[in-house]
Write a protein that holds these residues in place. Structure first.
Motif, PDB file in Angstrom:
ATOM      1  N   ARG A   1      41.138 100.656 -46.866  1.00  0.00           N
ATOM      2  CA  ARG A   1      41.365  99.943 -48.129  1.00  0.00           C
ATOM      3  C   ARG A   1      41.232 100.875 -49.335  1.00  0.00           C
ATOM      4  N   ASN A   2      42.305 100.917 -50.122  1.00  0.00           N
ATOM      5  CA  ASN A   2      42.327 101.648 -51.397  1.00  0.00           C
ATOM      6  C   ASN A   2      41.946 103.121 -51.283  1.00  0.00           C
ATOM      7  N   VAL A   3      42.364 103.753 -50.188  1.00  0.00           N
ATOM      8  CA  VAL A   3      42.026 105.174 -50.029  1.00  0.00           C
ATOM      9  C   VAL A   3      43.122 106.095 -50.568  1.00  0.00           C
ATOM     10  N   GLY A   4      44.320 105.535 -50.781  1.00  0.00           N
ATOM     11  CA  GLY A   4      45.443 106.365 -51.234  1.00  0.00           C
ATOM     12  C   GLY A   4      46.341 106.745 -50.080  1.00  0.00           C
ATOM     13  N   GLU A   5      47.529 107.200 -50.490  1.00  0.00           N
ATOM     14  CA  GLU A   5      48.605 107.427 -49.523  1.00  0.00           C
ATOM     15  C   GLU A   5      48.308 108.546 -48.514  1.00  0.00           C
ATOM     16  N   THR A   6      47.718 109.637 -48.990  1.00  0.00           N
ATOM     17  CA  THR A   6      47.501 110.805 -48.119  1.00  0.00           C
ATOM     18  C   THR A   6      46.618 110.452 -46.931  1.00  0.00           C
ATOM     19  N   ILE A   7      45.554 109.700 -47.201  1.00  0.00           N
ATOM     20  CA  ILE A   7      44.629 109.353 -46.107  1.00  0.00           C
ATOM     21  C   ILE A   7      45.288 108.353 -45.153  1.00  0.00           C
ATOM     22  N   CYS A   8      46.102 107.447 -45.714  1.00  0.00           N
ATOM     23  CA  CYS A   8      46.824 106.507 -44.838  1.00  0.00           C
ATOM     24  C   CYS A   8      47.762 107.273 -43.904  1.00  0.00           C
ATOM     25  N   GLN A   9      48.403 108.311 -44.446  1.00  0.00           N
ATOM     26  CA  GLN A   9      49.318 109.116 -43.608  1.00  0.00           C
ATOM     27  C   GLN A   9      48.529 109.848 -42.518  1.00  0.00           C
ATOM     28  N   LEU A  10      47.364 110.331 -42.881  1.00  0.00           N
ATOM     29  CA  LEU A  10      46.495 111.030 -41.915  1.00  0.00           C
ATOM     30  C   LEU A  10      46.151 110.089 -40.755  1.00  0.00           C
ATOM     31  N   ALA A  11      45.810 108.857 -41.103  1.00  0.00           N
ATOM     32  CA  ALA A  11      45.452 107.861 -40.079  1.00  0.00           C
ATOM     33  C   ALA A  11      46.650 107.561 -39.186  1.00  0.00           C
ATOM     34  N   ALA A  12      47.846 107.551 -39.784  1.00  0.00           N
ATOM     35  CA  ALA A  12      49.052 107.183 -39.040  1.00  0.00           C
ATOM     36  C   ALA A  12      49.419 108.232 -37.989  1.00  0.00           C
ATOM     37  N   GLU A  13      48.911 109.462 -38.138  1.00  0.00           N
ATOM     38  CA  GLU A  13      49.261 110.521 -37.180  1.00  0.00           C
ATOM     39  C   GLU A  13      48.600 110.296 -35.818  1.00  0.00           C
ATOM     40  N   THR A  14      47.383 109.758 -35.804  1.00  0.00           N
ATOM     41  CA  THR A  14      46.688 109.476 -34.538  1.00  0.00           C
ATOM     42  C   THR A  14      46.015 108.100 -34.669  1.00  0.00           C
ATOM     43  N   PRO A  15      46.837 107.043 -34.701  1.00  0.00           N
ATOM     44  CA  PRO A  15      46.287 105.722 -35.050  1.00  0.00           C
ATOM     45  C   PRO A  15      45.501 105.068 -33.913  1.00  0.00           C
ATOM     46  N   TYR A  16      44.567 104.225 -34.268  1.00  0.00           N
ATOM     47  CA  TYR A  16      43.914 103.344 -33.293  1.00  0.00           C
ATOM     48  C   TYR A  16      44.947 102.316 -32.853  1.00  0.00           C
ATOM     49  N   GLN A  17      44.730 101.743 -31.675  1.00  0.00           N
ATOM     50  CA  GLN A  17      45.719 100.774 -31.158  1.00  0.00           C
ATOM     51  C   GLN A  17      45.841  99.546 -32.052  1.00  0.00           C
ATOM     52  N   ASP A  18      44.652  99.051 -32.529  1.00  0.00           N
ATOM     53  CA  ASP A  18      44.714  97.917 -33.463  1.00  0.00           C
ATOM     54  C   ASP A  18      44.965  98.475 -34.845  1.00  0.00           C
ATOM     55  N   PRO A  19      46.045  98.056 -35.493  1.00  0.00           N
ATOM     56  CA  PRO A  19      46.271  98.586 -36.841  1.00  0.00           C
ATOM     57  C   PRO A  19      45.104  98.195 -37.755  1.00  0.00           C
ATOM     58  N   ILE A  20      44.406  99.212 -38.269  1.00  0.00           N
ATOM     59  CA  ILE A  20      43.165  98.961 -38.998  1.00  0.00           C
ATOM     60  C   ILE A  20      43.420  98.223 -40.302  1.00  0.00           C
TER      61      ILE A  20
END
Ligand code: NAD
Length: 411
Positions: A107-126
């Motif tokens: 929540r509200n972390v900004g785009e760069t961190i969201c992209q970082l998460a998307a590279e190796t995501p958890y199965q449940d979309p956080i």
């Protein structure tokens, strides 16, 4: 302190600082290392009733589904730190700790961190599961409650070592920008109404405080900075400390700047260039994430000098350097008869290994403060931070003096 079990909950549990702190803790528990780099292991603090290393159990939140052992191996392979023998001795424990790491919030972390998460995501979309700030708080809280219960922990300290969020604004997790208030309200009651604007670092702080757990913000992110969050901490009789660990170039500035003042030398300009290649550097490559860090690194000189020399701080990501940071500082100053002179210095340090012992020290000192009944912002820990909360003193010697004073007041 008694032999009760205690928890360290790392937010950003698979990052460089967290991996080094976790491996370092395991090394201490296994007697595989001495206490070099740990302030709390200095003889000056030997009389304090600090928790012993083997009392601690580690868990945490992450947004990337990665293996802690892989991250430790990567530090070894790419940055030539963490001895291979040490890693082998810790491998099984690191695997066990990975089982205690839960998906964090975006929540509200900004785009760069969201992209970082998307590279190796958890199965449940956080992000999808955290439709509101309150929902995120409820979910994260249940993770911490489970950790405390499962391991029968007498206390847990939540430490934010997650990536630096976009600069003190709240950007929505979908990327659209929803600025947080320029001045956050002073009370918890008013702040609570703005929960949806708060970034993840502040939501983790709320979770900690509502559960009566201390919170440490090792990053420049907002965390428990809003006065309304300090209000919540005081309501809950819990303490916190932050923000942005003072580990390298800024540590040097806070030691050297008072020297110029004491010798009546006028600093004309202070330029600091930082280059490094780890994941933190990659996130800081985005100007909105970098802004918070630059402000944290730049503000202290004017405050120490009482005037504002020309300053420039740059942070550049150079992938080949891995976790090794080089900082080059160029200080231009005037001496007797207005003679211009220059001091240049180069700092070459391993970022995660500079930060890790401070994280462990902060956990121990914070728990000791909690056991003394201290609440709100722990200003005696200001020497550990670039932007110490609740205090405007930046000179290292004065800050360190407060730590010593606090230690002498030991019951
Ligand atoms: P890193 O990029 O290696 O690790 C950050 C970790 O946080 C990553 O694993 C990332 O996936 C995770 N993360 C990001 N957002 C998250 C969220 N909302 N919830 C849970 N996890 C999240 O960075 P690092 O080198 O370990 O540094 C960690 C933080 O400490 C950074 O903010 C950095 O600026 C700060 N810091 C580091 C130093 C130092 O290394 N010497 C000094 C001062 C401050």
């Amino acid at each position: 302190m008694s032999d009760q079990r205690l928890g360290i909950w790392l937010v950003g549990a698979c990052g460089g600082v967290a991996t080094a702190a976790t491996t370092g803790l395991l090394a201490l528990q296994k007697n595989l290392t001495r206490g070099t780099g740990l302030v709390s292991e200095l003889p000056l603090f030997a009389h304090l009733d600090l928790p012993s290393w083997d009392q601690f159990v580690v868990g945490g939140h992450e947004i990337r589904d990665v293996s802690l052992t892989d991250e430790a191996d990567r530090l070894h392979r790419e940055s030539r730190v963490l001895d291979a023998k040490l890693l082998d001795a810790c491998r099984e424990d690191l695997k066990a700790i990975k089982q205690r790491i839960r998906p964090g919030t975006l929540r509200n972390v900004g785009e760069t961190i969201c992209q970082l998460a998307a590279e190796t995501p958890y199965q449940d979309p956080i992000a999808a599961s955290d439709a509101s700030g309150q929902q995120a708080v409820d979910r994260l809280k249940s993770d911490l409650q489970e950790f405390r219960q499962q391991h029968r922990l007498a206390d847990v300290v939540v430490v934010n070592v997650a990536s630096t969020e976009a600069s003190n604004t709240a950007e929505s997790s979908t990327g659209s920008s929803t600025m947080g208030p320029a001045t956050w309200p002073a009370t918890w009651r008013e702040t609570q109404a703005l929960m949806d604007c708060l970034p993840a670092s502040s939501l983790y702080a709320i979770v900690a405080f509502e559960l009566g757990m201390p919170y440490i913000n090792f990053t420049p992110s907002l965390g428990a900075e809003p006065q309304g969050l300090d209000d919540l901490a005081r309501i809950q009789n819990v303490c916190h400390a932050g923000r942005d660990g003072k580990t390298g170039e800024t540590l040097l500035k806070s030691v050297l700047a008072p020297m110029f003042t004491a010798r009546h030398l006028e600093v004309l300009s202070w330029v600091g260039h930082n280059i490094f290649g780890n994941l933190d550097g990659k996130v800081l490559d985005n100007p909105v994430n970098k802004a918070a860090k630059l402000q944290s690194k730049d503000q202290l000189l004017g405050k120490i000098f009482g005037y504002s020399p020309e300053t420039l701080v740059s942070i550049e990501h150079i992938a080949s350097l891995g976790d090794w940071k080089t900082a080059w500082d160029h200080i231009h100053f005037k001496g007797f008869l207005d003679t211009p002179m220059t001091l240049q210095l180069t700092w070459h340090g391993c970022d995660s290994l500079l930060a890790a012992p401070l994280v462990l020290d902060l956990v121990r000192f914070t728990l000791a403060a909690k056991s003394r009944g201290e609440t709100g912002s722990l200003t005696f820990l200001s020497s550990f931070f670039k932007s110490p909360q609740g205090i405007d003193e930046h000179a290292f010697a004065e800050q360190y003096g407060w730590l010593l004073e606090w230690a002498q007041q030991s019951p």
